[in-house]
Design a protein around this motif. Structure first.
Motif, mmCIF file in Angstrom:
data_model
loop_
_atom_site.group_PDB
_atom_site.id
_atom_site.type_symbol
_atom_site.label_atom_id
_atom_site.label_comp_id
_atom_site.label_asym_id
_atom_site.label_seq_id
_atom_site.Cartn_x
_atom_site.Cartn_y
_atom_site.Cartn_z
ATOM 1 N N THR A 30 0.879 -1.166 0.000
ATOM 2 C CA THR A 30 0.000 0.000 0.000
ATOM 3 C C THR A 30 0.914 1.213 0.000
ATOM 4 O OG1 THR A 30 -1.680 -1.163 1.262
ATOM 5 C CG2 THR A 30 -1.807 1.240 1.234
ATOM 6 N N PRO A 31 0.897 1.986 -1.041
ATOM 7 C CA PRO A 31 0.091 1.868 -2.252
ATOM 8 C C PRO A 31 0.562 0.700 -3.125
ATOM 9 C CG PRO A 31 1.657 3.657 -2.483
ATOM 10 C CD PRO A 31 1.798 3.148 -1.079
ATOM 11 N N LYS A 32 -0.296 0.290 -4.042
ATOM 12 C CA LYS A 32 0.046 -0.749 -5.003
ATOM 13 C C LYS A 32 1.072 -0.203 -6.004
ATOM 14 C CE LYS A 32 -3.225 -3.663 -3.688
ATOM 15 N NZ LYS A 32 -2.854 -4.764 -2.820
ATOM 16 N N ALA A 33 1.834 -1.100 -6.597
ATOM 17 C CA ALA A 33 2.769 -0.690 -7.645
ATOM 18 C C ALA A 33 2.000 -0.037 -8.776
ATOM 19 C CB ALA A 33 3.549 -1.892 -8.150
ATOM 20 N N ASN A 34 2.430 1.160 -9.171
ATOM 21 C CA ASN A 34 1.797 1.965 -10.226
ATOM 22 C C ASN A 34 0.388 2.423 -9.854
ATOM 23 O OD1 ASN A 34 4.069 1.740 -12.044
ATOM 24 N ND2 ASN A 34 3.431 -0.390 -12.317
ATOM 25 N N GLY A 35 0.045 2.331 -8.574
ATOM 26 C CA GLY A 35 -1.260 2.782 -8.106
ATOM 27 C C GLY A 35 -1.233 4.254 -7.722
ATOM 28 N N SER A 36 -2.344 4.709 -7.159
ATOM 29 C CA SER A 36 -2.482 6.097 -6.747
ATOM 30 C C SER A 36 -3.038 6.183 -5.340
ATOM 31 C CB SER A 36 -3.418 6.852 -7.688
ATOM 32 O OG SER A 36 -2.884 6.891 -8.986
ATOM 33 N N VAL A 37 -2.617 7.213 -4.620
ATOM 34 C CA VAL A 37 -3.162 7.518 -3.302
ATOM 35 C C VAL A 37 -3.405 9.017 -3.253
ATOM 36 C CG1 VAL A 37 -2.051 5.585 -2.116
ATOM 37 C CG2 VAL A 37 -0.861 7.768 -2.291
ATOM 38 N N ALA A 38 -4.284 9.449 -2.355
ATOM 39 C CA ALA A 38 -4.574 10.871 -2.201
ATOM 40 C C ALA A 38 -3.480 11.542 -1.383
ATOM 41 C CB ALA A 38 -5.928 11.047 -1.534
ATOM 42 N N ALA A 39 -3.213 12.802 -1.685
ATOM 43 C CA ALA A 39 -2.199 13.569 -0.965
ATOM 44 C C ALA A 39 -2.575 13.698 0.500
ATOM 45 C CB ALA A 39 -2.069 14.945 -1.604
ATOM 46 N N GLY A 40 -1.573 13.906 1.316
ATOM 47 C CA GLY A 40 -1.774 14.042 2.750
ATOM 48 C C GLY A 40 -0.846 13.103 3.492
ATOM 49 N N HIS A 41 -1.264 12.716 4.694
ATOM 50 C CA HIS A 41 -0.472 11.773 5.477
ATOM 51 C C HIS A 41 -0.782 10.369 4.964
ATOM 52 C CE1 HIS A 41 2.117 10.895 8.831
ATOM 53 N NE2 HIS A 41 1.311 9.906 9.177
ATOM 54 N N VAL A 42 0.206 9.719 4.371
ATOM 55 C CA VAL A 42 -0.002 8.443 3.687
ATOM 56 C C VAL A 42 0.711 7.325 4.441
ATOM 57 C CG1 VAL A 42 0.387 7.180 1.529
ATOM 58 C CG2 VAL A 42 -0.200 9.615 1.466
ATOM 59 N N ALA A 43 -0.039 6.264 4.745
ATOM 60 C CA ALA A 43 0.551 5.061 5.347
ATOM 61 C C ALA A 43 1.138 4.202 4.232
ATOM 62 C CB ALA A 43 -0.508 4.284 6.110
ATOM 63 N N LEU A 44 2.352 3.728 4.442
ATOM 64 C CA LEU A 44 3.049 2.906 3.460
ATOM 65 C C LEU A 44 3.289 1.534 4.078
ATOM 66 C CD1 LEU A 44 5.690 5.624 2.589
ATOM 67 C CD2 LEU A 44 3.623 5.118 1.283
ATOM 68 N N THR A 45 2.868 0.478 3.390
ATOM 69 C CA THR A 45 3.027 -0.881 3.894
ATOM 70 C C THR A 45 3.554 -1.773 2.782
ATOM 71 O OG1 THR A 45 1.179 -0.594 5.424
ATOM 72 C CG2 THR A 45 1.840 -2.852 4.944
ATOM 73 N N LEU A 46 4.650 -2.448 3.054
ATOM 74 C CA LEU A 46 5.206 -3.419 2.110
ATOM 75 C C LEU A 46 5.198 -4.773 2.799
ATOM 76 C CD1 LEU A 46 6.485 -0.543 1.380
ATOM 77 C CD2 LEU A 46 8.046 -1.885 -0.003
ATOM 78 N N LYS A 47 4.515 -5.768 2.193
ATOM 79 C CA LYS A 47 4.385 -7.099 2.775
ATOM 80 C C LYS A 47 5.234 -8.093 1.984
ATOM 81 C CE LYS A 47 -0.259 -6.275 4.511
ATOM 82 N NZ LYS A 47 -1.654 -6.732 4.524
ATOM 83 N N TYR A 48 5.898 -8.981 2.721
ATOM 84 C CA TYR A 48 6.807 -9.963 2.115
ATOM 85 C C TYR A 48 6.356 -11.383 2.439
ATOM 86 C CZ TYR A 48 9.613 -5.846 1.417
ATOM 87 O OH TYR A 48 10.037 -4.609 1.011
ATOM 88 N N ASN A 49 6.953 -12.316 1.737
ATOM 89 C CA ASN A 49 6.592 -13.727 1.926
ATOM 90 C C ASN A 49 7.328 -14.372 3.104
ATOM 91 O OD1 ASN A 49 9.139 -13.747 0.762
ATOM 92 N ND2 ASN A 49 8.769 -15.696 -0.282
ATOM 93 N N SER A 50 8.215 -13.632 3.762
ATOM 94 C CA SER A 50 8.954 -14.185 4.894
ATOM 95 C C SER A 50 9.210 -13.088 5.921
ATOM 96 C CB SER A 50 10.279 -14.794 4.419
ATOM 97 O OG SER A 50 11.102 -13.787 3.890
ATOM 98 N N LYS A 51 9.691 -13.506 7.079
ATOM 99 C CA LYS A 51 9.970 -12.545 8.142
ATOM 100 C C LYS A 51 11.125 -11.639 7.737
ATOM 101 C CE LYS A 51 8.266 -15.476 11.822
ATOM 102 N NZ LYS A 51 8.573 -16.210 13.050
ATOM 103 N N ILE A 52 11.009 -10.362 8.147
ATOM 104 C CA ILE A 52 11.962 -9.335 7.768
ATOM 105 C C ILE A 52 12.658 -8.807 9.014
ATOM 106 C CG2 ILE A 52 12.175 -7.038 6.702
ATOM 107 C CD1 ILE A 52 11.288 -9.251 4.778
ATOM 108 N N ASP A 53 13.935 -8.524 8.906
ATOM 109 C CA ASP A 53 14.649 -7.811 9.964
ATOM 110 C C ASP A 53 14.308 -6.335 9.778
ATOM 111 O OD1 ASP A 53 16.433 -6.393 11.541
ATOM 112 O OD2 ASP A 53 18.044 -7.861 11.264
ATOM 113 N N GLN A 54 13.306 -5.873 10.507
ATOM 114 C CA GLN A 54 12.801 -4.516 10.322
ATOM 115 C C GLN A 54 13.826 -3.456 10.723
ATOM 116 O OE1 GLN A 54 9.361 -5.159 12.779
ATOM 117 N NE2 GLN A 54 8.050 -5.635 11.007
ATOM 118 N N GLY A 55 14.705 -3.791 11.643
ATOM 119 C CA GLY A 55 15.708 -2.831 12.105
ATOM 120 C C GLY A 55 16.830 -2.607 11.118
ATOM 121 N N ARG A 56 17.077 -3.562 10.233
ATOM 122 C CA ARG A 56 18.185 -3.416 9.286
ATOM 123 C C ARG A 56 17.713 -3.356 7.841
ATOM 124 N NH1 ARG A 56 22.806 -7.443 11.137
ATOM 125 N NH2 ARG A 56 21.104 -8.846 11.614
#
Length: 120
Positions: A30-56
């Motif tokens: 979120t947003p989708k690749a090549n998608g659109s979102v409205a201007a303002g404060h936008v939440a960005l979420t990228l989901k993966y198929n495995s656990k991620i080291d969020q700190g690095r």
């Protein structure tokens, strides 16, 4: 018979090594690749198929003028497969340049282009 055991052992060893070398693959965003979102404060979420080291792992916002802004990642133990962030965005074209470190130690990278439209 001896040959069948060797083939079976070699096959299991190959499958085990493939599983160990699995990379984090971007499965949704979120947003989708090549998608659109409205201007303002936008939440960005990228989901993966495995656990991620969020700190690095890293997220970099690239604007149309090629300016780059590092994005802070909100680490969450409840969402180990995600990189989450949020930022204020004006209308225009952007790219999220991501680098995800999977817990198996492999790094994957990619770009997520999207557009920001004027707020309704």
């Amino acid at each position: 018979m001896q040959l069948n055991r060797r083939v079976a052992f070699a096959t299991l060893a190959l499958l085990a090594s493939l599983n160990v070398s699995a990379h984090a693959i971007l499965t949704d965003s979120t947003p989708k690749a090549n998608g659109s979102v409205a201007a303002g404060h936008v939440a960005l979420t990228l989901k993966y198929n495995s656990k991620i080291d969020q700190g690095r792992s890293r997220l970099l916002l690239v604007a149309a003028d090629k300016s780059e802004t590092p994005l802070a990642i909100t680490a969450s133990a409840d969402k180990p497969n995600e990189l989450d962030s949020a930022t204020d965005l004006k209308p225009g074209a952007y790219v999220i340049r991501w680098q995800a470190l999977a817990l198996d130690g492999h790094i994957t990278r990619g770009d997520l282009p999207f557009n920001v439209t004027p707020a309704p």
